[in-house]
Write an enzyme that holds these catalytic residues in place. Structure first.
Site, PDB file in Angstrom:
ATOM      1  N   LYS A   1       0.961  -1.196   0.125  1.00  0.00           N
ATOM      2  CA  LYS A   1      -0.103   0.007   0.007  1.00  0.00           C
ATOM      3  C   LYS A   1       0.925   1.209  -0.129  1.00  0.00           C
ATOM      4  CE  LYS A   1      -3.316  -2.874  -0.135  1.00  0.00           C
ATOM      5  NZ  LYS A   1      -4.298  -3.261   0.930  1.00  0.00           N
TER       6      LYS A   1
HETATM    7  C1  LIG Z   1      -4.996  -4.392   1.663  1.00  0.00           C
HETATM    8  C2  LIG Z   1      -6.573  -4.505   1.533  1.00  0.00           C
HETATM    9  C3  LIG Z   1      -7.479  -4.968   2.692  1.00  0.00           C
HETATM   10  C4  LIG Z   1      -6.704  -5.407   3.676  1.00  0.00           C
HETATM   11  O1  LIG Z   1      -5.858  -4.855   4.474  1.00  0.00           O
HETATM   12  P1  LIG Z   1      -4.698  -5.816   5.479  1.00  0.00           P
HETATM   13  O2  LIG Z   1      -4.141  -4.409   5.973  1.00  0.00           O
HETATM   14  O3  LIG Z   1      -3.873  -6.316   4.567  1.00  0.00           O
HETATM   15  O4  LIG Z   1      -5.511  -6.546   6.322  1.00  0.00           O
HETATM   16  C5  LIG Z   1      -8.794  -4.796   2.824  1.00  0.00           C
HETATM   17  N1  LIG Z   1      -9.439  -4.393   1.432  1.00  0.00           N
HETATM   18  C6  LIG Z   1      -8.864  -3.931   0.447  1.00  0.00           C
HETATM   19  C7  LIG Z   1      -9.341  -3.352  -0.731  1.00  0.00           C
HETATM   20  C8  LIG Z   1      -7.344  -3.955   0.452  1.00  0.00           C
HETATM   21  O5  LIG Z   1      -6.538  -3.466  -0.714  1.00  0.00           O
END
Ligand SMILES: *Cc1c(COP(=O)(O)O)cnc(C)c1O
Length: 406
Positions: A202
């Site tokens: 991210k």
């Molecule tokens: C990355 C992501 C999540 C989950 O996040 P984590 O930190 O990996 O638990 C949820 N929704 C979307 C759309 C994502 O891209």
């Protein structure tokens, strides 16, 4: 500009030389010495968790996105779970969401014993289609859970018009959209609760981690309790006030984010503007470079929106190609381009397929899924990395466009 292929080159998948010698991932973190030092400092301090870095990170992050409150969590998924809890979802309730997302978006509704109801997406952005949402509303609808797919904000005004009218919350899964702009505002201060993830792919990473931002102090209080066993005060407050008494007032979890992670988050936040600008630059370069590839559809950007570009998903015009998505995907991987697919629609996973049968289906999500490929997109990509992706896609497309003359 690097030499772009104008004649057919032998694909790596057919024994030719790959465009790159090493695999370029679709996403990855970038940390510098300041990030490392920030973490080391915490390791030498008194507080590894529930310390001062947590509140500092939450405040700075909330201010950056333009929200009043930020509550950190041990992951984006934990943050989604907390938002589903704070929205009051429970057995018998429904939340309308999109199938074009990572399964965690819908799972958080199930954690609360409520039912995710999928609505199809708009063909241009692959975000929840408000017209389809309207068809799925029922007396049991207690929240709408939108996703800002690829970093392009959902149709927030249209969705807010529905939730305001019904007196239910709009939860925005903005795990792709940190830094995205929607009609003059940053994502994070628009919906009732906005959820972010700090996973390494991210925009900002704390290893694992997440955040919910909100302008509602009461929701923030509930979120804070939920992430700390449902306890109504925090350990450091008690230490500072010299008290031992605390009360557990709701059934929460240990979803806390450590000071180690928050120190990394604070350091990463300093570079967010620069990193976001770099992602936008890469997206612009891709979009310009693919204009003359007739079988490639580039992502749409709606008026009034500036996406954050977590992903750069292209769509293939399969009717113009001699191969399907699977073979084109494998050909790009053979060139050492770490393409990916976002997403297998959630309702297609076995767990959902067996429990949530849908008569009408989701034609836009399903039809688009067959054509999607995510190209590498992360702020640390070098100019050469970007040109390698362009070279490889051009090479592969020229091959599979078959008879077309160039
Ligand atoms: C990355 C992501 C999540 C989950 O996040 P984590 O930190 O990996 O638990 C949820 N929704 C979307 C759309 C994502 O891209």
């Amino acid at each position: 500009m690097s030499a772009l292929p104008t004649k057919l080159e032998t694909l790596a998948i057919h024994g030719g030389t790959p465009v790159r010698e090493t695999l370029l991932p679709y996403g990855r973190q970038s940390l510098n010495e300041e990030d490392i030092q920030a973490v080391v400092e915490v390791l030498r301090s008194d507080w590894l968790t529930t310390g001062p870095k947590v509140g500092e990170f939450e405040e700075r992050f909330a201010a950056w996105v333009g929200a009043k409150c930020g509550v950190s969590f041990s992951s984006g998924t934990a943050a989604l779970h907390a938002a589903a809890f704070a929205a009051g979802l429970g057995p018998g309730d429904e939340a309308i969401t999109t199938p074009m997302t990572f399964c965690a978006t819908a799972n958080c509704v199930l954690y609360q014993g409520a039912k995710p109801v999928f609505a199809d997406v708009s063909a241009d952005t692959l975000n929840l289609d408000p017209g389809e949402v309207a068809k799925k509303l029922s007396s049991r609808t207690k929240a709408i859970l939108a996703v800002d797919y690829a970093g392009h904000p959902a149709d927030l005004d249209a969705l807010l018009a529905v939730t305001r009218q019904r007196g239910i919350p709009l939860i925005e899964d903005a795990c792709h959209a940190l830094g995205a702009n929607y009609r003059g505002k940053r994502v994070g201060g628009i919906s009732d609760m906005t959820v972010f993830s700090f996973h390494p792919v991210k925009h900002l990473t704390t290893g694992e981690g997440g955040m919910v931002t909100t302008n509602d102090a009461r929701l923030a209080e509930t979120l804070r309790r939920f992430r700390n066993h449902g306890i109504s005060s925090e350990a450091r407050e008690r230490q500072q006030s010299g008290q031992w008494f605390y009360e557990m007032v709701l059934l929460g979890f240990n979803y806390r984010l450590t000071d180690i992670a928050c120190a990394l988050g604070l350091s990463q936040l300093e570079k967010l503007d620069v990193n976001l600008a770099r992602r936008r630059e890469i997206a612009a370069r891709y979009t310009a470079a693919f204009r003359d590839l007739p079988a490639v559809i580039v992502p749409t950007v709606r008026d009034g929106v500036n996406p954050a570009w977590h992903l750069y998903p292209i769509r293939l015009k399969l009717e113009m190609l001699l191969a399907g998505r699977g073979e084109i995907f494998r050909a790009l991987r053979a060139e050492n381009i770490g393409v990916n697919v976002h997403y297998i629609p959630v309702h297609r996973h076995p767990y959902y397929r067996e429990r949530f049968k849908s008569k009408e289906g989701y034609p836009v999500a399903e039809g688009t899924y067959e054509r999607l490929i995510s190209l590498p997109m992360f702020h640390a990509m070098t100019a050469q990395d970007v040109e390698d992706v362009i070279h490889a896609l051009r090479k592969v497309m020229l091959h599979y466009e078959g008879e077309r003359s160039h």
